[in-house]
Design a protein around this motif. Structure first.
Motif, PDB file in Angstrom:
ATOM      1  N   LEU A   1       0.836  -1.202   0.000  1.00 33.39           N
ATOM      2  CA  LEU A   1       0.000   0.000   0.000  1.00 33.39           C
ATOM      3  C   LEU A   1       0.869   1.251   0.000  1.00 33.39           C
ATOM      4  N   GLY A   2       1.921   1.244   0.808  1.00 30.08           N
ATOM      5  CA  GLY A   2       2.844   2.378   0.834  1.00 30.08           C
ATOM      6  C   GLY A   2       3.524   2.597  -0.503  1.00 30.08           C
ATOM      7  N   LYS A   3       3.934   1.515  -1.154  1.00 28.55           N
ATOM      8  CA  LYS A   3       4.560   1.632  -2.479  1.00 28.55           C
ATOM      9  C   LYS A   3       3.570   2.201  -3.490  1.00 28.55           C
ATOM     10  N   ASN A   4       2.336   1.694  -3.469  1.00 26.15           N
ATOM     11  CA  ASN A   4       1.329   2.195  -4.406  1.00 26.15           C
ATOM     12  C   ASN A   4       0.998   3.662  -4.156  1.00 26.15           C
ATOM     13  N   MET A   5       0.895   4.030  -2.904  1.00 26.02           N
ATOM     14  CA  MET A   5       0.592   5.419  -2.562  1.00 26.02           C
ATOM     15  C   MET A   5       1.727   6.334  -2.999  1.00 26.02           C
ATOM     16  N   GLY A   6       2.948   5.911  -2.753  1.00 23.46           N
ATOM     17  CA  GLY A   6       4.105   6.697  -3.188  1.00 23.46           C
ATOM     18  C   GLY A   6       4.136   6.886  -4.696  1.00 23.46           C
ATOM     19  N   THR A   7       3.832   5.825  -5.429  1.00 19.57           N
ATOM     20  CA  THR A   7       3.817   5.909  -6.892  1.00 19.57           C
ATOM     21  C   THR A   7       2.778   6.917  -7.378  1.00 19.57           C
ATOM     22  N   ILE A   8       1.580   6.849  -6.830  1.00 23.95           N
ATOM     23  CA  ILE A   8       0.511   7.756  -7.262  1.00 23.95           C
ATOM     24  C   ILE A   8       0.837   9.201  -6.906  1.00 23.95           C
ATOM     25  N   ILE A   9       1.329   9.443  -5.698  1.00 24.10           N
ATOM     26  CA  ILE A   9       1.684  10.817  -5.302  1.00 24.10           C
ATOM     27  C   ILE A   9       2.774  11.362  -6.207  1.00 24.10           C
ATOM     28  N   LYS A  10       3.784  10.559  -6.476  1.00 21.25           N
ATOM     29  CA  LYS A  10       4.875  11.008  -7.365  1.00 21.25           C
ATOM     30  C   LYS A  10       4.356  11.308  -8.770  1.00 21.25           C
ATOM     31  N   MET A  11       3.451  10.467  -9.275  1.00 20.78           N
ATOM     32  CA  MET A  11       2.876  10.693 -10.618  1.00 20.78           C
ATOM     33  C   MET A  11       2.117  12.013 -10.653  1.00 20.78           C
ATOM     34  N   ILE A  12       1.302  12.263  -9.644  1.00 18.59           N
ATOM     35  CA  ILE A  12       0.524  13.504  -9.591  1.00 18.59           C
ATOM     36  C   ILE A  12       1.442  14.708  -9.436  1.00 18.59           C
TER      37      ILE A  12
END
Length: 193
Positions: free
Chosen positions: A176-187
């Motif tokens: 979940l942390g990895k997925n959240m980090g990926t989405i925040i970085k993309m945005i």
């Protein structure tokens, strides 16, 4: 980039804090700042239904810590809501917090729009899905982007530290942390360009 974690447990640094911090570990690895706010430190009162928050961008009652915490959420790029399961749902502290936040955003639309969110629950036996659903519905109704993982975002344990023995649940928190980090970085990257 910053993520705020709101721990709805009545116990400081208990199982809910442990699983939020596990998500934070992955966010920190990709240089996302994190801050844990523990509702156990505050006496969050229920919403009074006065709607005086309209046009103010926050609750007008500032003596119980809600307004301070909500300001942190508005300033953050991401929000993790975490609660233990009490009586098959979120804790009373989390419920009061969500009710207050819900009215503030309903009367001041867009305050949490496009923030990245995730919900996690520390569970002894049952009610985990209901707790996660309660927190997710708050985020969905506030136009947030909810991140998921490979399974439901709950970890099992009763006594403080027991969640560390739920290997599958803790692995899910890492993912979940990895997925959240990926989405925040993309945005964040798309907003820079």
């Amino acid at each position: 980039m910053k993520v705020i974690g709101v721990n709805g447990s009545a116990r400081r640094d208990g199982n809910t804090a442990i699983i939020i911090n596990k998500v934070f570990d992955e966010l920190n690895k990709v240089d996302i700042e994190t801050e844990l706010i523990q509702l156990a430190d505050y006496d969050i009162q229920p919403c009074r239904g006065c709607f005086a928050c309209k046009g103010h961008g926050n609750c007008v009652f500032v003596n119980d810590g809600f307004a301070e915490i909500f300001n942190h959420m508005v300033e953050a790029d991401g929000i993790i809501l975490g609660s233990p399961v009490y009586s098959a749902d979120v804790s009373a502290k989390m419920k009061a917090f969500l009710e207050r936040g819900g009215v503030v955003v309903a009367t001041n639309p867009g305050l949490l729009r496009h923030k990245v969110g995730a919900s996690v629950a520390a569970v002894r036996r049952g009610g985990g899905l209901t707790a996660v659903d309660t927190m997710n519905h708050f985020m969905l109704n506030k136009e947030m982007i909810i991140v998921g993982s490979t399974y439901w975002n709950m970890v099992y344990g009763k006594n403080i530290g027991d969640v560390l023995n739920d290997d599958e649940g803790m692995a899910n928190m890492c993912n979940l942390g990895k997925n959240m980090g990926t989405i925040i970085k993309m945005i964040f990257t798309s907003n820079e360009g």
